[in-house]
Design a protein around this motif. Structure first.
Motif, PDB file in Angstrom:
ATOM      1  N   MET A   1       0.820  -1.212   0.000  1.00 13.37           N
ATOM      2  CA  MET A   1       0.000   0.000   0.000  1.00 13.37           C
ATOM      3  C   MET A   1       0.852   1.260   0.000  1.00 13.37           C
ATOM      4  SD  MET A   1      -3.111   1.021   2.577  1.00 13.37           S
ATOM      5  CE  MET A   1      -2.086   1.073   4.049  1.00 13.37           C
ATOM      6  N   PHE A   2       1.866   1.294   0.873  1.00 14.14           N
ATOM      7  CA  PHE A   2       2.727   2.468   0.955  1.00 14.14           C
ATOM      8  C   PHE A   2       4.113   2.171   0.383  1.00 14.14           C
ATOM      9  CE2 PHE A   2      -0.113   3.112   4.736  1.00 14.14           C
ATOM     10  CZ  PHE A   2      -0.831   4.166   4.189  1.00 14.14           C
ATOM     11  N   GLN A   3       4.803   3.238   0.010  1.00 11.20           N
ATOM     12  CA  GLN A   3       6.204   3.143  -0.390  1.00 11.20           C
ATOM     13  C   GLN A   3       7.043   3.654   0.776  1.00 11.20           C
ATOM     14  OE1 GLN A   3       6.815   4.307  -4.835  1.00 11.20           O
ATOM     15  NE2 GLN A   3       5.327   5.745  -3.999  1.00 11.20           N
ATOM     16  N   TYR A   4       8.024   2.859   1.190  1.00 11.26           N
ATOM     17  CA  TYR A   4       8.788   3.199   2.384  1.00 11.26           C
ATOM     18  C   TYR A   4      10.204   3.675   2.031  1.00 11.26           C
ATOM     19  CZ  TYR A   4       5.037   0.808   4.842  1.00 11.26           C
ATOM     20  OH  TYR A   4       3.807   0.432   5.319  1.00 11.26           O
ATOM     21  N   ALA A   5      10.635   4.698   2.770  1.00 14.70           N
ATOM     22  CA  ALA A   5      11.978   5.244   2.600  1.00 14.70           C
ATOM     23  C   ALA A   5      12.606   5.420   3.974  1.00 14.70           C
ATOM     24  CB  ALA A   5      11.915   6.583   1.868  1.00 14.70           C
ATOM     25  N   ILE A   6      13.898   5.689   3.981  1.00 11.47           N
ATOM     26  CA  ILE A   6      14.586   5.963   5.241  1.00 11.47           C
ATOM     27  C   ILE A   6      15.606   7.071   5.016  1.00 11.47           C
ATOM     28  CG2 ILE A   6      16.402   4.192   4.915  1.00 11.47           C
ATOM     29  CD1 ILE A   6      15.919   3.660   8.047  1.00 11.47           C
ATOM     30  N   CYS A   7      15.789   7.896   6.032  1.00 11.78           N
ATOM     31  CA  CYS A   7      16.712   9.024   5.930  1.00 11.78           C
ATOM     32  C   CYS A   7      18.156   8.539   6.089  1.00 11.78           C
ATOM     33  CB  CYS A   7      16.379  10.064   6.994  1.00 11.78           C
ATOM     34  SG  CYS A   7      14.737  10.793   6.772  1.00 11.78           S
ATOM     35  N   ASN A   8      19.030   9.040   5.236  1.00  9.56           N
ATOM     36  CA  ASN A   8      20.378   8.470   5.168  1.00  9.56           C
ATOM     37  C   ASN A   8      21.212   8.732   6.410  1.00  9.56           C
ATOM     38  OD1 ASN A   8      20.948  11.287   4.526  1.00  9.56           O
ATOM     39  ND2 ASN A   8      22.857  10.601   3.578  1.00  9.56           N
ATOM     40  N   GLU A   9      20.919   9.819   7.162  1.00  5.25           N
ATOM     41  CA  GLU A   9      21.735  10.081   8.350  1.00  5.25           C
ATOM     42  C   GLU A   9      21.497   9.060   9.446  1.00  5.25           C
ATOM     43  OE1 GLU A   9      17.958  12.354   9.238  1.00  5.25           O
ATOM     44  OE2 GLU A   9      19.172  11.879   7.488  1.00  5.25           O
TER      45      GLU A   9
ATOM     46  N   SER B   1      16.488  -4.427   3.989  1.00  3.68           N
ATOM     47  CA  SER B   1      15.514  -4.284   5.069  1.00  3.68           C
ATOM     48  C   SER B   1      14.112  -3.965   4.562  1.00  3.68           C
ATOM     49  CB  SER B   1      15.973  -3.189   6.040  1.00  3.68           C
ATOM     50  OG  SER B   1      17.255  -3.493   6.573  1.00  3.68           O
ATOM     51  N   GLY B   2      13.965  -3.811   3.254  1.00  3.27           N
ATOM     52  CA  GLY B   2      12.641  -3.628   2.677  1.00  3.27           C
ATOM     53  C   GLY B   2      12.267  -2.225   2.267  1.00  3.27           C
ATOM     54  N   TYR B   3      13.206  -1.295   2.356  1.00  2.29           N
ATOM     55  CA  TYR B   3      12.922   0.082   1.960  1.00  2.29           C
ATOM     56  C   TYR B   3      13.027   0.239   0.443  1.00  2.29           C
ATOM     57  CZ  TYR B   3      13.074   1.117   6.917  1.00  2.29           C
ATOM     58  OH  TYR B   3      12.816   1.112   8.259  1.00  2.29           O
ATOM     59  N   ASP B   4      12.245   1.184  -0.070  1.00  4.20           N
ATOM     60  CA  ASP B   4      12.208   1.425  -1.510  1.00  4.20           C
ATOM     61  C   ASP B   4      13.062   2.612  -1.935  1.00  4.20           C
ATOM     62  OD1 ASP B   4      10.047  -0.560  -1.972  1.00  4.20           O
ATOM     63  OD2 ASP B   4       8.852   0.865  -0.805  1.00  4.20           O
ATOM     64  N   ALA B   5      13.407   3.476  -0.957  1.00  2.00           N
ATOM     65  CA  ALA B   5      14.095   4.711  -1.327  1.00  2.00           C
ATOM     66  C   ALA B   5      14.907   5.240  -0.157  1.00  2.00           C
ATOM     67  CB  ALA B   5      13.085   5.761  -1.787  1.00  2.00           C
ATOM     68  N   ILE B   6      15.771   6.179  -0.480  1.00  2.00           N
ATOM     69  CA  ILE B   6      16.600   6.859   0.502  1.00  2.00           C
ATOM     70  C   ILE B   6      16.291   8.349   0.443  1.00  2.00           C
ATOM     71  CG2 ILE B   6      18.593   7.300  -1.014  1.00  2.00           C
ATOM     72  CD1 ILE B   6      19.033   5.797   2.456  1.00  2.00           C
ATOM     73  N   GLU B   7      16.302   8.983   1.601  1.00  2.00           N
ATOM     74  CA  GLU B   7      16.105  10.429   1.707  1.00  2.00           C
ATOM     75  C   GLU B   7      17.400  11.023   2.243  1.00  2.00           C
ATOM     76  OE1 GLU B   7      13.109  13.437   4.164  1.00  2.00           O
ATOM     77  OE2 GLU B   7      12.485  11.381   3.722  1.00  2.00           O
ATOM     78  N   ILE B   8      17.864  12.098   1.665  1.00  2.00           N
ATOM     79  CA  ILE B   8      19.231  12.554   1.912  1.00  2.00           C
ATOM     80  C   ILE B   8      19.281  13.903   2.622  1.00  2.00           C
ATOM     81  CG2 ILE B   8      21.403  13.215   0.793  1.00  2.00           C
ATOM     82  CD1 ILE B   8      20.661  11.228  -1.451  1.00  2.00           C
ATOM     83  N   ALA B   9      20.080  13.970   3.679  1.00  2.00           N
ATOM     84  CA  ALA B   9      20.389  15.234   4.338  1.00  2.00           C
ATOM     85  C   ALA B   9      21.646  15.802   3.691  1.00  2.00           C
ATOM     86  CB  ALA B   9      20.604  15.011   5.828  1.00  2.00           C
TER      87      ALA B   9
ATOM     88  N   TRP C   1       5.683   8.972  -0.310  1.00  2.00           N
ATOM     89  CA  TRP C   1       6.589   8.177   0.520  1.00  2.00           C
ATOM     90  C   TRP C   1       6.213   8.271   1.998  1.00  2.00           C
ATOM     91  CZ3 TRP C   1       9.619   5.020  -2.094  1.00  2.00           C
ATOM     92  CH2 TRP C   1      10.022   5.376  -3.389  1.00  2.00           C
ATOM     93  N   VAL C   2       6.423   7.183   2.718  1.00  2.00           N
ATOM     94  CA  VAL C   2       6.431   7.169   4.174  1.00  2.00           C
ATOM     95  C   VAL C   2       7.878   6.907   4.572  1.00  2.00           C
ATOM     96  CG1 VAL C   2       5.648   5.998   6.267  1.00  2.00           C
ATOM     97  CG2 VAL C   2       4.043   6.378   4.371  1.00  2.00           C
ATOM     98  N   SER C   3       8.510   7.928   5.121  1.00  2.00           N
ATOM     99  CA  SER C   3       9.956   7.888   5.321  1.00  2.00           C
ATOM    100  C   SER C   3      10.290   7.917   6.811  1.00  2.00           C
ATOM    101  CB  SER C   3      10.594   9.094   4.622  1.00  2.00           C
ATOM    102  OG  SER C   3      11.994   8.990   4.596  1.00  2.00           O
TER     103      SER C   3
END
Length: 274
Positions: A1-9, A26-34, A243-245
């Motif tokens: 249902m959702f697309q999951y991301a995680i912040c790179n820091e 771990s199942g994440y679809d994307a990375i979010e960058i600081a 995204w749900v990040s």
């Protein structure tokens, strides 16, 4: 249902390739960058480096959400200052951030950065709104050209004294008046509001460009008292398809736990929503 991301820091001192591989595993679809994890400023990230970073992310078979912590660890930028030169410099920097975001393959820039927007002595909230709107409006043509959306992030009073509610975020969005300026919602921040989080989600739709999953205890979703089932239910009801990040601030549980336990909990909540 959702697309999951995680912040790179979240990965702190891990090598980029190792962090990307772990996020994918771990199942994440994307990375979010600081940006501060790449260089002191966006101006310092060369064209060659931008291409190399994008290539590593693509090799890991991940997408790039975009950027957040836009002004963190920088100097000389401020959204709500009456100083015209500083606001112009800040507008110009948002243009460069948009170019960096686009070069990395991202579409979203999350504007939190409370230390560069808090009310200064002698500046009222209404004045700050107008100053911030003017500053950001100047950057909008570049964001539109780069196909990047600026997502305004309301933050609770523990973080600052400007833009403390989603309603205030919408007010600033209306002043900027660009399709490339929308709203970002963060669970930790919304927990400081008087309204229930699902109500905020419903009232802010359809202007939600991005969403951060975390807990008021500064850890990942499921690591505190917030129940994400009603939150995911509300996101589903309004048809949120962004995204749900995961964004955390307390690393005490350890990187492995923060990354994997957050994902396991979100999958459990998603299954409960159906």
């Amino acid at each position: 249902m959702f697309q999951y991301a995680i912040c790179n820091e979240t990965y702190q001192d891990w090598k980029l390739e190792t962090a990307l591989a772990h996020a994918k595993e771990s199942g994440y679809d994307a990375i979010e960058i600081a940006p501060f994890t790449l260089a002191p400023t966006a101006y310092d990230v060369t064209a060659k480096q931008r291409g190399e970073i994008r290539g590593k992310i693509e090799d890991a078979e991940l997408d790039v959400v975009g950027l957040h912590w836009l002004l963190a660890k920088t100097e000389g930028f401020y959204l709500t200052t009456p100083d015209d030169a500083v606001r112009q410099r800040t507008s110009d920097y948002f243009c460069e951030l948009a170019r960096l975001c686009s070069d990395l393959g991202g579409k979203i820039m999350v504007l939190g950065s409370p230390q560069q927007r808090n009310l200064l002595p002698g500046v009222s909230e209404s004045q700050a709104m107008k100053l911030a709107a003017e500053c950001l409006r100047k950057a909008m043509p570049t964001l539109e050209q780069c196909d990047v959306t600026l997502a305004l992030e309301p933050l609770g009073p523990a973080e600052g004294d400007f833009l403390n509610t989603a309603e205030k975020g919408m007010e600033l969005m209306d002043l900027i008046d660009s399709p490339n300026c929308q709203i970002h919602l963060d669970v930790k921040a919304m927990s400081a509001e008087e309204k229930p989080i699902p109500q905020i989600i419903r009232e802010t739709h359809p202007h939600i460009a991005h969403f951060h999953a975390n807990d008021p205890n500064k850890r990942g979703p499921g690591m505190g008292d917030v129940d994400f089932v009603p939150i995911f239910q509300a996101l589903k009801e309004v048809g949120y398809n962004g995204w749900v990040s995961v964004e955390v601030f307390d690393y005490e549980p350890g990187i492995e736990s923060l990354v994997k336990d957050s994902m396991a909990y979100m999958r459990k909540c998603e299954a409960a929503v159906g």
